[in-house]
Design an enzyme around this catalytic site. Structure first.
Site, mmCIF file in Angstrom:
data_model
loop_
_atom_site.group_PDB
_atom_site.id
_atom_site.type_symbol
_atom_site.label_atom_id
_atom_site.label_comp_id
_atom_site.label_asym_id
_atom_site.label_seq_id
_atom_site.Cartn_x
_atom_site.Cartn_y
_atom_site.Cartn_z
ATOM 1 N N LYS A 1 0.848 -1.208 0.000
ATOM 2 C CA LYS A 1 0.000 0.000 0.000
ATOM 3 C C LYS A 1 0.877 1.249 0.000
ATOM 4 O O LYS A 1 2.086 1.162 0.273
ATOM 5 C CB LYS A 1 -0.919 -0.026 1.227
ATOM 6 C CG LYS A 1 -0.180 -0.039 2.563
ATOM 7 C CD LYS A 1 -1.124 -0.368 3.726
ATOM 8 C CE LYS A 1 -0.358 -0.419 5.033
ATOM 9 N NZ LYS A 1 -1.197 -0.906 6.149
ATOM 10 N N TYR B 1 16.856 29.867 8.610
ATOM 11 C CA TYR B 1 15.682 30.545 9.179
ATOM 12 C C TYR B 1 15.759 30.600 10.706
ATOM 13 O O TYR B 1 16.075 29.595 11.355
ATOM 14 C CB TYR B 1 14.401 29.793 8.808
ATOM 15 C CG TYR B 1 13.930 30.005 7.394
ATOM 16 C CD1 TYR B 1 13.599 31.268 6.919
ATOM 17 C CD2 TYR B 1 13.780 28.926 6.533
ATOM 18 C CE1 TYR B 1 13.138 31.451 5.621
ATOM 19 C CE2 TYR B 1 13.318 29.098 5.239
ATOM 20 C CZ TYR B 1 12.996 30.367 4.788
ATOM 21 O OH TYR B 1 12.543 30.535 3.508
#
Ligand code: PLP
Length: 349
Positions: free
Chosen positions: A35, A244
């Site tokens: 899956k 950042y």
């Protein structure tokens, strides 16, 4: 090329399947759970390689994923759909010969009315309270349904990765109560359930994560390397910050490499200032924040600037990196982004 390269060792994945197949014991069939695009690694190549290793049954979450597996494998192998028979899926289930694992009376009715005679299984809820027919409903429909020939009765364990958890025995007992005497093929164990031992194996096991090198399959062969190219390097003076929010400040003259991958590629922002990247066997700390497309790495101690550094590999397997990010291998794997070049390694047959 400013994309990372995810190298997937198909021989390792096939070897992991064989190992789980041996652990599943004689007379027990071993399926493969593919899956979510084979846990993010690419279902076409992986399903083919597992079929070549001997897998004959494949599990997916949704019919659309089943279509991709059928496309990869052609007719023959059974493709089971864990979400069952959803409204709108009838044609696909029929045309691509998918085998839905029916989860509710509504799904059972839909399937028997729209595709009488088409193969199906039934998923039973033995205590996870997520998917499957519950005990009382099952007792009501089982006498009728068993005569219509389900190919599999299955259930799923909620705590199989904790061998001592009392829910394991409770679910095993509930599964026996719901399925003993039916004479139908049964399946309870995923990777964790295989490791719980033969009482949990029944007729078919359904490993997923253990194929791809993830815990709880501790003996799994690591199957992945993720190499990220260095785009640029810069010298950073003591007192200067990187990235950042200025969360990392150099305390010595430093050489910082900027690499091409970020949280948009599935590297969690929680790895900021935590993970290491590897130049062969030499660790290099990730410094500053993970940004969308980039990470920054301190390579001051390397003798020369490498072309790329590895964030997954033998020195840092999936679960180690997931742990640092505060998540699990499953989530890290399935988040590995579409921007990486996926390269498949396989010994020629
Ligand atoms: C995902 C899943 C599996 C495979 O589980 P792993 O822990 O990855 O081995 C098996 N059965 C069901 C119902 C699942 O949802």
């Amino acid at each position: 090329m400013a994309t990372g390269t995810l190298t997937i060792d198909l021989d390792a994945i096939a070897a992991n399947w064989r190992a789980l197949d041996r652990m599943s014991g004689p007379g027990v069939q071993t399926a493969a759970v593919v899956k979510a695009d084979a846990y993010g690694l690419g279902v076409t190549r992986i399903a083919r390689s597992l079929a070549a290793a001997g897998a004959r049954r494949f599990f997916v979450a949704q019919s659309e994923e089943g279509a991709a597996v059928r496309q990869a494998l052609g007719p023959g192998p059974q493709i089971a759909v864990l979400s069952g028979h959803m409204a709108g899926d009838t044609e696909m289930i029929h045309d691509l010969d998918l085998t839905p694992m029916l989860n509710s009376l509504e799904q059972i009715t839909r399937h028997l009315e729209s595709l009488p005679g088409h193969p199906f299984g039934v998923q039973l809820d033995t205590g996870m309270n997520r998917l499957g027919v519950e005990m009382l409903e099952w007792q009501a429909v089982a006498p009728i349904l068993i005569d219509t020939g389900p190919e599999l009765l299955m259930s799923h364990l909620a705590c199989a990765d904790e061998p001592d958890h009392p829910l394991n025995e409770a679910q095993l007992a509930a599964f026996h109560k719901m399925t003993d005497g039916t004479g139908l093929p049964r399946s309870l164990a995923a990777t964790g359930g295989i490791l719980l031992g033969p009482r949990y194996h029944f007729d078919l096991t359904r490993p997923g994560v253990g194929l791809y090198g993830g815990l709880p399959h501790e003996a799994a062969i690591p199957a992945l390397t993720l190499s990220l190219p260095v785009i640029q390097t810069r010298e950073v003076a003591p007192g200067e910050a990187v990235g950042y929010g200025c969360t990392w400040v150099a305390d010595r003259p430093s050489l910082i490499a900027t690499l091409a991958a970020g949280y948009a590629d599935g590297l969690p922002r929680t790895l900021s200032n935590k993970a290491h990247l590897w130049d062969g066997d030499t660790p290099c700390p990730l410094v500053g924040r993970v940004s969308m497309d980039l990470i920054t790495v301190d390579i001051t101690h390397l003798p020369e600037v490498p072309k790329s550094l590895d964030i997954l590999g033998p020195n840092q397997p999936v679960d180690a990196l997931a742990d640092m990010a505060g998540t699990i291998g499953y989530e890290l794997l399935t988040a590995l982004g579409p921007r990486y070049t996926r390269r498949y390694q396989e010994r020629p047959a």
